[in-house]
Write a protein that holds these residues in place. Structure first.
Motif, PDB file in Angstrom:
ATOM      1  N   UNK A   1      66.393 -17.531  51.462  1.00  0.00           N
ATOM      2  CA  UNK A   1      65.643 -18.088  53.192  1.00  0.00           C
ATOM      3  C   UNK A   1      66.284 -18.223  53.676  1.00  0.00           C
ATOM      4  N   UNK A   2      68.201 -18.045  53.763  1.00  0.00           N
ATOM      5  CA  UNK A   2      68.671 -18.078  54.715  1.00  0.00           C
ATOM      6  C   UNK A   2      69.259 -16.786  55.439  1.00  0.00           C
ATOM      7  N   UNK A   3      68.826 -15.910  54.601  1.00  0.00           N
ATOM      8  CA  UNK A   3      69.193 -14.277  55.010  1.00  0.00           C
ATOM      9  C   UNK A   3      67.793 -14.064  56.263  1.00  0.00           C
ATOM     10  N   UNK A   4      66.869 -15.011  55.845  1.00  0.00           N
ATOM     11  CA  UNK A   4      65.210 -14.558  56.673  1.00  0.00           C
ATOM     12  C   UNK A   4      65.438 -15.259  57.864  1.00  0.00           C
ATOM     13  N   UNK A   5      65.757 -16.076  57.885  1.00  0.00           N
ATOM     14  CA  UNK A   5      66.020 -17.287  58.960  1.00  0.00           C
ATOM     15  C   UNK A   5      67.236 -16.770  60.032  1.00  0.00           C
ATOM     16  N   UNK A   6      68.433 -16.157  59.622  1.00  0.00           N
ATOM     17  CA  UNK A   6      68.565 -15.529  60.450  1.00  0.00           C
ATOM     18  C   UNK A   6      68.558 -14.026  60.695  1.00  0.00           C
ATOM     19  N   UNK A   7      67.937 -13.511  60.135  1.00  0.00           N
ATOM     20  CA  UNK A   7      66.640 -12.316  60.785  1.00  0.00           C
ATOM     21  C   UNK A   7      65.692 -12.770  61.744  1.00  0.00           C
ATOM     22  N   UNK A   8      65.705 -13.379  61.969  1.00  0.00           N
ATOM     23  CA  UNK A   8      64.464 -14.011  62.401  1.00  0.00           C
ATOM     24  C   UNK A   8      65.092 -14.477  64.115  1.00  0.00           C
TER      25      UNK A   8
ATOM     26  N   UNK B   1      62.828 -18.959  62.749  1.00  0.00           N
ATOM     27  CA  UNK B   1      63.743 -19.144  62.605  1.00  0.00           C
ATOM     28  C   UNK B   1      63.713 -20.301  62.544  1.00  0.00           C
ATOM     29  N   UNK B   2      63.670 -21.045  62.998  1.00  0.00           N
ATOM     30  CA  UNK B   2      64.061 -23.165  62.557  1.00  0.00           C
ATOM     31  C   UNK B   2      62.743 -22.865  61.730  1.00  0.00           C
ATOM     32  N   UNK B   3      61.487 -22.262  61.190  1.00  0.00           N
ATOM     33  CA  UNK B   3      60.729 -22.968  60.168  1.00  0.00           C
ATOM     34  C   UNK B   3      61.308 -22.206  58.658  1.00  0.00           C
ATOM     35  N   UNK B   4      61.975 -20.831  59.460  1.00  0.00           N
ATOM     36  CA  UNK B   4      62.966 -20.579  57.925  1.00  0.00           C
ATOM     37  C   UNK B   4      64.013 -21.635  57.553  1.00  0.00           C
ATOM     38  N   UNK B   5      64.802 -22.218  58.806  1.00  0.00           N
ATOM     39  CA  UNK B   5      65.870 -22.878  57.975  1.00  0.00           C
ATOM     40  C   UNK B   5      65.080 -24.336  57.464  1.00  0.00           C
ATOM     41  N   UNK B   6      64.215 -24.408  58.353  1.00  0.00           N
ATOM     42  CA  UNK B   6      63.699 -25.573  57.372  1.00  0.00           C
ATOM     43  C   UNK B   6      63.580 -25.707  56.243  1.00  0.00           C
TER      44      UNK B   6
END
Length: 186
Positions: free
Chosen positions: A43-50, A59-64
């Protein structure tokens, strides 16, 4: 059958190492195991990718969406990604408090996260409080830049310019360029 969580996570991690953020997003989007395996690192990799792809809301949604963990390093990274997204979205107060929470989880880089928090903090008293918490001399030196950036972000361009000049930075005034008309000499 070969698209196991292990293979997908390995491929996405490898892609992140060479900056292949579109590939990271392609690999991980829609995976059901993002929050249940690998301490939510997928999930963090996906947030970083965003973030890397300029999709700050995603990115905010993924990190939340990433669940907080007891692992300081992983949770600190989650908070940093969240703070970065909040900053880019203009939620400076939320960004600052999230950077400060991340600093509590990541002691090796805490001072630098506090400097980052100061750069997005509008209130000078709050910036001074953050500055007082710094122990690293290099981070303390960097606070002048954060102070200038904070003034710039709040629209106090004159105050920002004074601070940049005091830091030895040459400030160049930008003049609006007038559209050249056919009958002008410019």
């Amino acid at each position: 059958g070969r698209r196991t969580p292990e293979a997908v996570y390995l491929a996405a991690t490898a892609a992140s190492e060479w900056g292949g953020w579109p590939e990271v997003a392609r690999q991980l989007t829609g995976e059901s195991w993002l929050d249940s395996l690998y301490a939510s690192r997928g999930r963090l990799l996906l947030a970083r990718a965003a973030l890397e792809l300029g999709n700050d809301s995603l990115a905010l949604g993924q990190s939340l969406a990433a669940p907080p963990t007891s692992d300081d390093s992983t949770d600190g990274e989650r908070l940093v990604l969240m703070a970065m997204a909040l900053d880019r979205l203009g939620a400076r107060d939320s960004s600052a408090s999230t950077y400060e929470r991340a600093a509590a989880r990541l002691p090796l880089v805490a001072d630098w996260l506090l400097v980052r928090a100061a750069a997005v903090t509008d209130d000078s008293t709050e910036r001074a409080r953050l500055s007082d918490k710094l122990t690293d001399p290099l981070a303390r030196h960097r606070m002048g830049w954060s102070e200038a950036a904070a003034h710039e972000r709040t629209g106090d361009l004159e105050g920002a310019a004074r601070r940049y000049v005091a830091l030895g930075e040459r400030v160049t005034a930008l003049r609006p360029r007038l559209a050249a008309s056919p009958d002008s000499d410019s």
